[in-house]
Design a protein around this motif. Structure first.
Motif, mmCIF file in Angstrom:
data_model
loop_
_atom_site.group_PDB
_atom_site.id
_atom_site.type_symbol
_atom_site.label_atom_id
_atom_site.label_comp_id
_atom_site.label_asym_id
_atom_site.label_seq_id
_atom_site.Cartn_x
_atom_site.Cartn_y
_atom_site.Cartn_z
ATOM 1 N N ASP A 1 41.418 49.372 46.112
ATOM 2 C CA ASP A 1 42.733 49.072 45.576
ATOM 3 C C ASP A 1 43.280 50.407 45.061
ATOM 4 N N ASP B 1 46.618 51.312 42.738
ATOM 5 C CA ASP B 1 47.093 51.475 41.364
ATOM 6 C C ASP B 1 46.084 50.853 40.396
ATOM 7 N N ASP C 1 40.868 46.683 40.260
ATOM 8 C CA ASP C 1 41.041 46.551 38.809
ATOM 9 C C ASP C 1 41.549 45.166 38.425
ATOM 10 N N ASP D 1 42.027 41.503 43.777
ATOM 11 C CA ASP D 1 40.985 42.348 44.397
ATOM 12 C C ASP D 1 39.610 41.671 44.420
HETATM 13 CA CA CA Z 1 45.513 47.483 41.217
#
Ligand code: CA
Ligand code: PLP
Length: 311
Positions: A27, A29, A250, A255
């Motif tokens: 992932d 950001d 995160d 995710d």
């Molecule tokens: Ca993220």
């Protein structure tokens, strides 16, 4: 409670887990960077993974950048060289989905960014929008007379800074045409908030998808995480083995959920939106839906993997 348990990935276990992996999906950001600032040590960690021969791919729900723009950002922030084909953003994956799902020549009505339009063009899917909606008159009732393009067979909703009531009207009209059967409804992702520094947040694409779903009284097909479609895109282009793949993210409900549902090893990093307390809450619950949000492992930052990756 009992079931999945999340352990800190360190020491011998870290060497073993990373050693056995052939591929890692990152992932972006909250894992590699926050906004424009790289996470300290992240670029070096990925450099070592690449040097160890691991396949690195990038999976992001952000539909407002093209594959090429991600490649450029990775380069700018010092990450190992990536090619556009290693980047699976929800804009690219949505374009790929529509290319497969639409008959040849059929078009999409798009609520989204210029990047979403660019990915549709690259995939050869004709589209109307993005951009401001044309208004045929001053009142909302006039907008119901705006011309409809007979080629449109899908409405695609992504991150749209210029989302408007007029566009919502037009989307509903396409989705109602022919009793609704002839028009697909596709959303890039359901992230409902985009967190900013200091606890602030702005509404995410999920809010826009919900507005169109509410108007049309139907559910959108979602391309991005946690849907496995995004993982299926990676598999069909790189032939990776889920049992030898680590999903690093995160966020638990995108995710980690996608990784767990697809049989990947899941690794949570605490540099983004999730706290360890949230993980512990899910872990202690007996609810299967909450158990599937529990990652296999966590690290404070992916920079913590450096010792396990040698010099
Ligand atoms: Ca993220
Ligand atoms: N959607 C938008 C519009 C964003 O700006 C972001 C993050 O910046 C995301 C989604 C979440 O992206 P990711 O899946 O990389 O965390």
């Amino acid at each position: 409670g009992g079931g999945r348990r999340c352990r800190r990935l360190e020491g011998e276990a870290a060497r073993a887990v990373l050693g056995a992996a052939e591929a890692l999906l990152f992932d972006c950001d909250g894992v590699l960077w926050r906004g424009e600032a790289a996470v300290a040590g992240a670029a070096e960690a990925l450099g070592r993974l690449a040097a160890a021969g691991k396949r690195l791919c990038y999976v992001t729900n952000n539909s407002s950048r093209t594959r090429g723009a991600y490649t450029e950002k990775l380069r700018r922030l010092g990450f190992p060289p990536a090619e556009p084909r290693h980047v699976f953003g929800s804009a690219y994956c949505a374009a790929r989905y529509l290319r497969q799902a639409l008959p040849p020549g059929a078009a999409a009505y798009v609520l989204g960014s210029a990047a979403l339009g660019a990915e549709l063009e690259a995939a050869g899917v004709p589209h109307l929008g993005p951009g401001p909606a044309a208004l045929p008159g001053p009142a909302p009732a006039d907008w119901a007379r705006a011309p409809l393009d007979p080629a449109v067979r899908a409405v695609l909703v992504g991150f749209d800074e210029h989302f408007s009531y007029a566009k919502l009207c037009q989307a509903l009209r396409y989705l109602q045409r022919g009793g609704g059967a002839g028009c697909l409804l596709v959303g890039t992702n359901r992230d409902h908030r985009l967190p900013l520094e200091g606890g602030a947040a702005i509404p995410g694409t999920g809010c826009l998808v919900k507005a169109v779903e509410t108007a049309a009284e139907r559910e959108a097909f979602i391309v991005g995480k946690p849907n496995r479609y995004m993982f299926d895109c990676v598999v069909s282009e790189f032939n990776i083995d889920p049992a030898r793949t680590i999903m690093v993210g995160d966020r638990l409900d995108t995710d980690i959920l996608m990784g767990n549902n697809c049989g990947l090893t899941t690794l949570l990093t605490l540099t983004g939106v999730t706290t360890l307390e949230e993980v512990q809450g899910h872990q202690e619950s007996d609810c299967p839906a909450r158990q599937s949000l529990v990652p296999d492992y966590y690290v404070d930052s992916i920079a913590d993997l450096l010792p396990a990756l040698g010099d």
